[in-house]
Scaffold this motif. Structure first.
Motif, PDB file in Angstrom:
ATOM      1  N   MET A   1      28.011  34.070  66.754  1.00 40.02           N
ATOM      2  CA  MET A   1      28.787  32.654  66.498  1.00 40.02           C
ATOM      3  C   MET A   1      27.514  32.023  65.801  1.00 40.02           C
ATOM      4  SD  MET A   1      30.190  29.903  69.000  1.00 40.02           S
ATOM      5  CE  MET A   1      30.460  27.961  68.401  1.00 40.02           C
ATOM      6  N   CYS A   2      27.929  31.169  64.594  1.00 44.65           N
ATOM      7  CA  CYS A   2      26.868  30.442  63.845  1.00 44.65           C
ATOM      8  C   CYS A   2      26.779  28.993  64.342  1.00 44.65           C
ATOM      9  CB  CYS A   2      27.328  30.306  62.282  1.00 44.65           C
ATOM     10  SG  CYS A   2      27.474  32.027  61.707  1.00 44.65           S
ATOM     11  N   ALA A   3      25.996  28.929  65.253  1.00 43.66           N
ATOM     12  CA  ALA A   3      26.051  27.453  65.885  1.00 43.66           C
ATOM     13  C   ALA A   3      25.320  26.451  64.891  1.00 43.66           C
ATOM     14  CB  ALA A   3      25.152  27.397  67.016  1.00 43.66           C
ATOM     15  N   ASP A   4      24.523  26.568  64.083  1.00 45.96           N
ATOM     16  CA  ASP A   4      23.978  25.771  63.250  1.00 45.96           C
ATOM     17  C   ASP A   4      24.742  25.786  61.811  1.00 45.96           C
ATOM     18  OD1 ASP A   4      22.388  24.711  65.159  1.00 45.96           O
ATOM     19  OD2 ASP A   4      20.589  26.067  64.392  1.00 45.96           O
ATOM     20  N   VAL A   5      25.009  24.716  60.932  1.00 46.30           N
ATOM     21  CA  VAL A   5      25.602  24.924  59.771  1.00 46.30           C
ATOM     22  C   VAL A   5      25.200  23.711  58.749  1.00 46.30           C
ATOM     23  CG1 VAL A   5      27.558  23.274  60.644  1.00 46.30           C
ATOM     24  CG2 VAL A   5      28.058  24.874  58.655  1.00 46.30           C
ATOM     25  N   THR A   6      25.373  24.300  57.513  1.00 48.72           N
ATOM     26  CA  THR A   6      24.849  23.424  56.600  1.00 48.72           C
ATOM     27  C   THR A   6      25.942  23.130  55.482  1.00 48.72           C
ATOM     28  OG1 THR A   6      22.542  24.110  56.376  1.00 48.72           O
ATOM     29  CG2 THR A   6      23.598  23.321  54.296  1.00 48.72           C
ATOM     30  N   VAL A   7      26.076  21.982  55.071  1.00 47.02           N
ATOM     31  CA  VAL A   7      27.412  21.576  54.161  1.00 47.02           C
ATOM     32  C   VAL A   7      26.919  21.197  53.103  1.00 47.02           C
ATOM     33  CG1 VAL A   7      29.465  20.239  54.002  1.00 47.02           C
ATOM     34  CG2 VAL A   7      29.007  20.956  56.144  1.00 47.02           C
ATOM     35  N   LEU A   8      27.134  21.776  51.966  1.00 48.09           N
ATOM     36  CA  LEU A   8      26.926  21.527  50.517  1.00 48.09           C
ATOM     37  C   LEU A   8      28.131  20.882  49.827  1.00 48.09           C
ATOM     38  CD1 LEU A   8      25.054  24.532  49.261  1.00 48.09           C
ATOM     39  CD2 LEU A   8      23.931  22.793  50.531  1.00 48.09           C
ATOM     40  N   GLY A   9      27.896  19.591  49.449  1.00 45.70           N
ATOM     41  CA  GLY A   9      28.830  18.826  48.712  1.00 45.70           C
ATOM     42  C   GLY A   9      29.502  17.804  49.681  1.00 45.70           C
ATOM     43  N   ALA A  18      31.782  18.096  57.355  1.00 46.01           N
ATOM     44  CA  ALA A  18      30.308  18.059  57.915  1.00 46.01           C
ATOM     45  C   ALA A  18      30.773  17.173  59.256  1.00 46.01           C
ATOM     46  CB  ALA A  18      29.637  17.141  57.195  1.00 46.01           C
ATOM     47  N   ALA A  19      31.892  15.958  59.176  1.00 42.29           N
ATOM     48  CA  ALA A  19      32.081  15.222  60.266  1.00 42.29           C
ATOM     49  C   ALA A  19      32.751  15.802  61.550  1.00 42.29           C
ATOM     50  CB  ALA A  19      32.744  14.255  59.723  1.00 42.29           C
ATOM     51  N   ALA A  20      33.381  16.951  60.970  1.00 42.46           N
ATOM     52  CA  ALA A  20      33.945  17.714  62.292  1.00 42.46           C
ATOM     53  C   ALA A  20      33.161  18.722  62.756  1.00 42.46           C
ATOM     54  CB  ALA A  20      35.148  18.449  61.364  1.00 42.46           C
ATOM     55  N   PHE A  21      32.112  19.222  61.970  1.00 38.16           N
ATOM     56  CA  PHE A  21      31.025  20.155  62.787  1.00 38.16           C
ATOM     57  C   PHE A  21      30.463  19.096  63.530  1.00 38.16           C
ATOM     58  CE2 PHE A  21      31.306  22.897  58.850  1.00 38.16           C
ATOM     59  CZ  PHE A  21      32.008  23.725  59.291  1.00 38.16           C
ATOM     60  N   LEU A  22      30.053  18.014  63.264  1.00 40.53           N
ATOM     61  CA  LEU A  22      29.198  17.126  64.078  1.00 40.53           C
ATOM     62  C   LEU A  22      30.024  16.886  65.377  1.00 40.53           C
ATOM     63  CD1 LEU A  22      27.676  14.748  61.417  1.00 40.53           C
ATOM     64  CD2 LEU A  22      26.442  16.138  62.903  1.00 40.53           C
ATOM     65  N   ALA A  23      31.198  16.513  65.398  1.00 35.02           N
ATOM     66  CA  ALA A  23      31.898  16.273  66.220  1.00 35.02           C
ATOM     67  C   ALA A  23      32.119  17.451  67.272  1.00 35.02           C
ATOM     68  CB  ALA A  23      33.627  15.826  65.857  1.00 35.02           C
ATOM     69  N   ALA A  24      32.000  18.624  66.841  1.00 31.72           N
ATOM     70  CA  ALA A  24      32.071  19.695  67.674  1.00 31.72           C
ATOM     71  C   ALA A  24      30.852  20.105  68.309  1.00 31.72           C
ATOM     72  CB  ALA A  24      32.837  20.973  66.628  1.00 31.72           C
ATOM     73  N   GLY A  25      29.854  19.352  67.819  1.00 32.78           N
ATOM     74  CA  GLY A  25      28.539  19.484  68.572  1.00 32.78           C
ATOM     75  C   GLY A  25      27.613  20.593  67.894  1.00 32.78           C
ATOM     76  N   ARG A  27      24.892  21.477  65.029  1.00 31.77           N
ATOM     77  CA  ARG A  27      23.648  20.982  64.289  1.00 31.77           C
ATOM     78  C   ARG A  27      24.105  21.110  62.871  1.00 31.77           C
ATOM     79  NH1 ARG A  27      18.324  21.621  62.363  1.00 31.77           N
ATOM     80  NH2 ARG A  27      18.597  24.223  62.387  1.00 31.77           N
ATOM     81  N   THR A  28      24.188  19.973  62.278  1.00 30.55           N
ATOM     82  CA  THR A  28      24.578  20.114  60.970  1.00 30.55           C
ATOM     83  C   THR A  28      23.678  19.315  59.937  1.00 30.55           C
ATOM     84  OG1 THR A  28      26.835  19.589  61.793  1.00 30.55           O
ATOM     85  CG2 THR A  28      26.768  19.397  59.375  1.00 30.55           C
ATOM     86  N   THR A  29      23.497  20.270  58.850  1.00 27.13           N
ATOM     87  CA  THR A  29      22.468  19.721  57.793  1.00 27.13           C
ATOM     88  C   THR A  29      23.419  19.431  56.434  1.00 27.13           C
ATOM     89  OG1 THR A  29      20.661  21.050  58.326  1.00 27.13           O
ATOM     90  CG2 THR A  29      20.483  20.276  56.190  1.00 27.13           C
ATOM     91  N   VAL A  30      23.335  18.585  55.837  1.00 26.34           N
ATOM     92  CA  VAL A  30      24.077  18.069  54.466  1.00 26.34           C
ATOM     93  C   VAL A  30      23.194  18.008  53.185  1.00 26.34           C
ATOM     94  CG1 VAL A  30      26.164  17.276  56.147  1.00 26.34           C
ATOM     95  CG2 VAL A  30      24.072  15.590  55.169  1.00 26.34           C
ATOM     96  N   TRP A  31      23.973  18.215  52.123  1.00 24.71           N
ATOM     97  CA  TRP A  31      23.203  17.881  50.853  1.00 24.71           C
ATOM     98  C   TRP A  31      24.238  17.541  49.970  1.00 24.71           C
ATOM     99  CZ3 TRP A  31      23.990  20.111  46.334  1.00 24.71           C
ATOM    100  CH2 TRP A  31      22.979  20.079  45.294  1.00 24.71           C
ATOM    101  N   ASN A  32      24.070  16.632  48.958  1.00 23.16           N
ATOM    102  CA  ASN A  32      24.839  16.114  47.939  1.00 23.16           C
ATOM    103  C   ASN A  32      23.766  16.144  46.732  1.00 23.16           C
ATOM    104  OD1 ASN A  32      27.694  15.652  47.305  1.00 23.16           O
ATOM    105  ND2 ASN A  32      26.564  13.851  46.460  1.00 23.16           N
ATOM    106  N   ARG A  33      24.576  16.390  45.638  1.00 15.20           N
ATOM    107  CA  ARG A  33      23.764  16.125  44.204  1.00 15.20           C
ATOM    108  C   ARG A  33      23.334  14.918  43.947  1.00 15.20           C
ATOM    109  NH1 ARG A  33      25.751  20.515  39.665  1.00 15.20           N
ATOM    110  NH2 ARG A  33      27.705  19.726  40.196  1.00 15.20           N
ATOM    111  N   THR A  34      24.432  13.820  44.337  1.00 11.66           N
ATOM    112  CA  THR A  34      24.350  12.456  44.049  1.00 11.66           C
ATOM    113  C   THR A  34      23.704  11.984  45.576  1.00 11.66           C
ATOM    114  OG1 THR A  34      26.250  12.517  42.467  1.00 11.66           O
ATOM    115  CG2 THR A  34      25.374  10.477  43.554  1.00 11.66           C
TER     116      THR A  34
END
Length: 294
Positions: A1-9, A18-25, A27-34
């Motif tokens: 199971m991939c407990a940690d996740v990154t969201v690009l965009g 990203a918000a749903a991953f966070l709500a489910a507990g 550890r979420t890393t995020v990045w956006n070009r802007t």
């Protein structure tokens, strides 16, 4: 199971993921070009990465949701080495060809890749009924199913990464066909105006129950389509056509014009004229396919 996740965009859909991953507990890393789009997510506990490379190396699973596949390649190509051995689930909208091209790129660089589509709006993300389709290796999907379940209902539709895109358009056809038919019905029952036969709300309560029967028809006819054997039983095409004529007449009398009754009559009429009056509704698929019966 991939407990940690990154969201690009972090457009509306990416931010919802990203918000749903966070709500489910997770550890979420995020990045956006802007810059500046991660502030609300950071307040919820997300870690904002300064670069895309820093983002993907923070987690074994990267979920991508960008504007186009060209943008996906622009972002991912420079860090192919860092992605080797990691998992990428790409929810960017595109064609089957886009999916296959990206799959080939991932295979060349040792990236564990799933292509997917999201069959809901951002507000639906994180709800149990939100349907998310995935194509690619079954083992990759199973490894991440638990994490992806934070977004809704993850469904694996096969090893071909192009299949989710095909399903996407097919399901949209079902949605628009159903909604247009529902609107036609609402117009029929409300043709007398306020205080007339029924309100749209009253009609929809009955229509919702009727969809259970429609689902039964679909499940009964699917094997007919696959086998090419389409027995009409107690509701053959000639009876469908008679009922369609009644619908067309009622629609004309009540001033309802969507084009649906005429479409039904034309398609079914061709099949009956070709000698398929005793076949089931499933036979009509042959008259939809290019190169099928004239």
């Amino acid at each position: 199971m991939c407990a940690d996740v990154t969201v690009l965009g972090l457009g509306p859909m990416g931010a919802a993921l990203a918000a749903a991953f966070l709500a489910a507990g997770h550890r979420t890393t995020v990045w956006n070009r802007t810059p500046g789009k991660a502030d609300a997510l950071a307040a919820q506990g997300a870690a904002e990465a300064v670069t895309a490379t820093a983002a993907v190396t923070a987690s074994p699973l990267t979920v991508v949701c960008l504007a186009t596949y060209d943008a996906v390649h622009e972002v991912l190509a420079p860090m192919a080495g860092e992605l080797a051995g990691r998992t990428v689930v790409n929810f960017t909208s595109g064609s089957p060809e886009h999916a296959r091209e990206t799959t080939a790129w991932a295979e060349r660089h040792g990236v564990r890749y799933l292509d997917g589509v999201i069959m809901t709006t951002p507000s639906g993300i994180g709800t149990p009924d939100a349907l998310l389709l995935h194509g690619g290796p079954q083992s990759v999907f199973e490894d991440c199913r638990g994490t992806l379940a934070a977004l809704g209902d993850p469904v694996h539709v096969g090893t071909d990464t192009a299949r989710p895109s095909v399903y996407d358009t097919a399901l949209l056809a079902l949605m628009w066909g159903t909604l247009t038919g529902w609107l036609h019905g609402a117009a029929l029952v409300g043709a007398d105006g306020p205080g007339g036969n029924a309100t749209a709300t009253d009609y929809t309560e009955v229509a919702d129950r009727w969809t259970r029967t429609v689902r039964t028809f679909m499940n009964a006819h699917a094997p007919d389509i696959d086998s090419g054997h389409c027995p009409g039983a107690d509701f053959p095409l000639r009876l469908h056509l008679m009922t369609m004529d009644i619908l067309a007449h009622a629609s004309e009398l009540r001033g309802v014009s969507s084009g649906l009754p005429e479409l039904f009559q034309e398609l079914t009429g061709r099949a009956v004229d070709a000698g398929h009056g005793d076949d089931s509704f499933a036979r009509l698929i042959e008259f939809m396919r290019k190169g099928g019966p004239a």
